[in-house]
Design an enzyme around this catalytic site. Structure first.
Site, PDB file in Angstrom:
ATOM      1  CD  GLU A 103      35.976  64.093  46.456  1.00  0.00           C
ATOM      2  OE1 GLU A 103      37.125  64.501  46.381  1.00  0.00           O
ATOM      3  OE2 GLU A 103      35.160  64.516  47.295  1.00  0.00           O
ATOM      4  CB  CYS A 116      25.925  61.666  47.968  1.00  0.00           C
ATOM      5  SG  CYS A 116      25.963  63.122  46.939  1.00  0.00           S
ATOM      6  CB  CYS A 123      30.125  69.950  37.212  1.00  0.00           C
ATOM      7  SG  CYS A 123      28.390  70.303  36.822  1.00  0.00           S
ATOM      8  CB  CYS A 127      26.578  76.379  40.169  1.00  0.00           C
ATOM      9  SG  CYS A 127      25.361  75.530  39.134  1.00  0.00           S
ATOM     10  CB  CYS A 130      29.085  74.382  42.970  1.00  0.00           C
ATOM     11  SG  CYS A 130      29.409  72.603  42.964  1.00  0.00           S
ATOM     12  N   GLY A 176      28.920  66.558  39.147  1.00  0.00           N
ATOM     13  CA  GLY A 176      28.349  66.492  37.799  1.00  0.00           C
ATOM     14  C   GLY A 176      26.869  66.780  37.705  1.00  0.00           C
ATOM     15  CD  GLU A 177      22.321  68.541  35.605  1.00  0.00           C
ATOM     16  OE1 GLU A 177      22.383  69.254  36.618  1.00  0.00           O
ATOM     17  OE2 GLU A 177      21.352  67.793  35.361  1.00  0.00           O
ATOM     18  CB  SER A 208      20.078  66.282  42.138  1.00  0.00           C
ATOM     19  OG  SER A 208      20.047  67.645  42.458  1.00  0.00           O
ATOM     20  CB  SER A 230      20.009  72.671  41.982  1.00  0.00           C
ATOM     21  OG  SER A 230      20.412  71.428  42.503  1.00  0.00           O
ATOM     22  CG  LEU A 231      14.356  77.373  42.432  1.00  0.00           C
ATOM     23  CD1 LEU A 231      14.139  77.283  40.935  1.00  0.00           C
ATOM     24  CD2 LEU A 231      13.002  77.296  43.172  1.00  0.00           C
ATOM     25  CG  HIS A 232      20.668  76.902  44.143  1.00  0.00           C
ATOM     26  ND1 HIS A 232      20.527  76.197  45.317  1.00  0.00           N
ATOM     27  CD2 HIS A 232      21.284  76.042  43.288  1.00  0.00           C
ATOM     28  CE1 HIS A 232      21.044  74.985  45.187  1.00  0.00           C
ATOM     29  NE2 HIS A 232      21.498  74.872  43.962  1.00  0.00           N
ATOM     30  CG  ASN A 308      28.532  72.766  52.985  1.00  0.00           C
ATOM     31  OD1 ASN A 308      28.440  72.859  54.204  1.00  0.00           O
ATOM     32  ND2 ASN A 308      27.762  71.967  52.271  1.00  0.00           N
ATOM     33  CB  CYS A 351      26.047  70.154  49.421  1.00  0.00           C
ATOM     34  SG  CYS A 351      24.763  69.140  50.077  1.00  0.00           S
TER      35      CYS A 351
HETATM   36  N1  SAH Z   1      24.212  69.207  39.034  1.00  0.00           N
HETATM   37  C1  SAH Z   1      23.160  68.636  39.838  1.00  0.00           C
HETATM   38  C2  SAH Z   1      23.684  67.651  40.850  1.00  0.00           C
HETATM   39  C3  SAH Z   1      24.588  68.238  41.918  1.00  0.00           C
HETATM   40  S1  SAH Z   1      23.741  68.105  43.397  1.00  0.00           S
HETATM   41  C4  SAH Z   1      22.372  69.753  40.487  1.00  0.00           C
HETATM   42  O1  SAH Z   1      22.759  70.898  40.343  1.00  0.00           O
HETATM   43  O2  SAH Z   1      21.342  69.469  41.086  1.00  0.00           O
HETATM   44  C5  SAH Z   1      24.694  69.007  44.484  1.00  0.00           C
HETATM   45  C6  SAH Z   1      23.834  69.978  45.260  1.00  0.00           C
HETATM   46  O3  SAH Z   1      24.658  70.712  46.172  1.00  0.00           O
HETATM   47  C7  SAH Z   1      23.186  70.982  44.332  1.00  0.00           C
HETATM   48  O4  SAH Z   1      21.927  71.369  44.788  1.00  0.00           O
HETATM   49  C8  SAH Z   1      24.159  72.124  44.451  1.00  0.00           C
HETATM   50  O5  SAH Z   1      23.592  73.306  44.033  1.00  0.00           O
HETATM   51  C9  SAH Z   1      24.493  72.098  45.919  1.00  0.00           C
HETATM   52  N2  SAH Z   1      25.742  72.790  46.232  1.00  0.00           N
HETATM   53  C10 SAH Z   1      26.769  73.015  45.413  1.00  0.00           C
HETATM   54  N3  SAH Z   1      27.743  73.711  46.032  1.00  0.00           N
HETATM   55  C11 SAH Z   1      27.319  73.931  47.287  1.00  0.00           C
HETATM   56  C12 SAH Z   1      27.903  74.551  48.426  1.00  0.00           C
HETATM   57  N4  SAH Z   1      29.111  75.093  48.365  1.00  0.00           N
HETATM   58  N5  SAH Z   1      27.183  74.566  49.557  1.00  0.00           N
HETATM   59  C13 SAH Z   1      25.962  73.977  49.616  1.00  0.00           C
HETATM   60  N6  SAH Z   1      25.379  73.359  48.585  1.00  0.00           N
HETATM   61  C14 SAH Z   1      26.037  73.334  47.432  1.00  0.00           C
END
Ligand code: SAH
Length: 377
Positions: A103, A116, A123, A127, A130, A176-177, A208, A230-232, A308, A351
């Site tokens: 996508e 995007c 992937c 995570c 996701c 993907g990463e 990213s 992507s820290l989180h 999301n 996202c």
């Molecule tokens: N693998 C890379 C690229 C993916 S970017 C990375 O992790 O950075 C996609 C972004 O959306 C990442 O920051 C991911 O953590 C975030 N993301 C994934 N699932 C999500 C969700 N359900 N709600 C909001 N953000 C999300």
């Protein structure tokens, strides 16, 4: 009776010129005995004029056109689905040659248009919040499959003939990463930034990553683009749970890698950090304080992403008031902070909602059953 083996000379598969960056293209032309400037001509025809038929490339000799016709191609994935959100976000599902689907999403804003782009089929990082991760992993995208997303989106947006529907920025934040598909991502980013192709400046292309440290160091050596991390989470116990890659590359090492990346070139004025807001999980004032401590001395653009939701995720989105309190704390500490507006969620384009169709090769179910699943990267 002895078995008879017949070998049929299989015709050579044509080379797809779409994914060749300028150097690779020049190399190709030198191999077929042509001058290096052909690389610029071809790059312009393909990426600026959107031409895929060699016959239309009027500044190439008849002989060269015939040779390209025989040995090469400019081949693109099929658009399987094309959806427009009420907020102007447009999403494409692209069908690849092997039947997998990925996508790509265009997100218009008042001052820019961001595409995007996906870098892998599925992937492998898994995570916990996701939905792309839930699909499992099939394979890396080739450089042509990555740049094809930019090619197709540019063409299809142009056909809309509406103002404000132009790609000004590309983020590798789709499925993907990207840093686990290093070479193909680098080639595709080079094409995005090539003046003879899309001519995007280094501030307008963002890769990213969930934090693949060796690849962060390597990409910092060879490309000048923006990096998003992507820290989180602000401590290893929580990040291990949300981003399992953290078990391999923990937070302290990740922050050190961010500092190294910024040290390499002044143009990289800051790093974008992404932080998904999960109700009661990582959105408390104590997390904001930890975050401020972690980011000390790192020029930062902080993106707070409201989670999301998707069925079975087990998480809830933080209430907006909680996100605002969190954001206010960061802003007071001098950190530039943006609460990302959710875009395109009515067409599942937000996202973490990109799922495509992934023939899972990672045997996710089995790995889930293993006591401690260690990432191999
Ligand atoms: N693998 C890379 C690229 C993916 S970017 C990375 O992790 O950075 C996609 C972004 O959306 C990442 O920051 C991911 O953590 C975030 N993301 C994934 N699932 C999500 C969700 N359900 N709600 C909001 N953000 C999300």
């Amino acid at each position: 009776m002895a078995a008879i083996h017949t070998t049929v000379a299989s015709p050579k598969k044509p080379i797809n010129l779409l994914g060749l960056d300028r150097n690779a293209m020049a190399q190709y032309f030198s191999e077929i005995g042509e001058k290096p400037f052909r690389a610029q001509q071809l790059t312009k025809w393909i990426h600026q004029q959107g031409v895929t038929d060699f016959e239309q490339m009027s500044n190439l000799s008849k002989k060269l056109r015939a040779q390209l016709q025989a040995d090469a191609e400019i081949s693109l994935p099929q658009v399987a689905l094309d959806k427009l959100s009420a907020d102007g976000t447009r999403k494409w599902v692209l069908q690849l040659d092997d039947g997998n689907r990925i996508e790509t999403v265009f997100i218009p804003e008042s001052d820019r248009g961001t595409l995007c782009v996906s870098s892998q089929v599925g992937c492998a990082l898994d995570c916990s919040f996701c939905s792309t991760g839930r699909q499992g992993f099939n394979r890396n995208l080739t450089a042509d499959e990555i740049i094809a997303q930019v090619w197709l989106a540019s063409q299809l947006l142009e056909e809309e003939k509406k103002p404000g529907r132009k790609i000004t920025n590309v983020v590798l934040m789709g499925m993907g990463e990207p840093l686990l598909n290093f070479d193909n991502v680098v080639s595709a980013v080079r094409i995005m930034m090539d003046d003879f192709a899309y001519g995007l400046s280094k501030r307008r292309v963002t890769v990213s990553t969930a934090g693949v440290i060796p690849a962060m160091d390597r990409i910092g050596e060879i490309l000048d683009m923006r990096l998003a991390v992507s820290l989180h989470a602000t401590n290893d116990a929580l990040r291990d749970e949300l981003v399992p890659l953290n078990k391999k590359y923990p937070i302290t090492e990740l922050m050190a890698a961010c500092r190294r990346f910024l040290d390499k070139q002044h143009a990289r004025s800051r790093i974008t950090f992404e932080y998904v807001m999960l109700d009661g999980v990582n959105d408390q004032p104590q997390h904001a304080r930890e975050l401020i401590r972690l980011l000390k001395g790192i020029p930062t653009l902080m993106n707070l992403i409201p989670f999301n939701p998707f069925p079975g995720s087990g998480y809830r989105t933080s209430p907006m008031k909680q996100i605002e309190t969190f954001s206010d704390m960061l802003v007071k500490a001098g950190i530039t902070t943006v609460i990302r507006r959710t875009r395109g969620d009515d067409i599942d384009a937000a996202c973490g909602q990109l799922v495509g169709k992934v023939e899972d090769k990672s045997r996710r179910e089995r790995r889930f059953a293993e006591p401690r699943f260690g990432m191999k990267v």
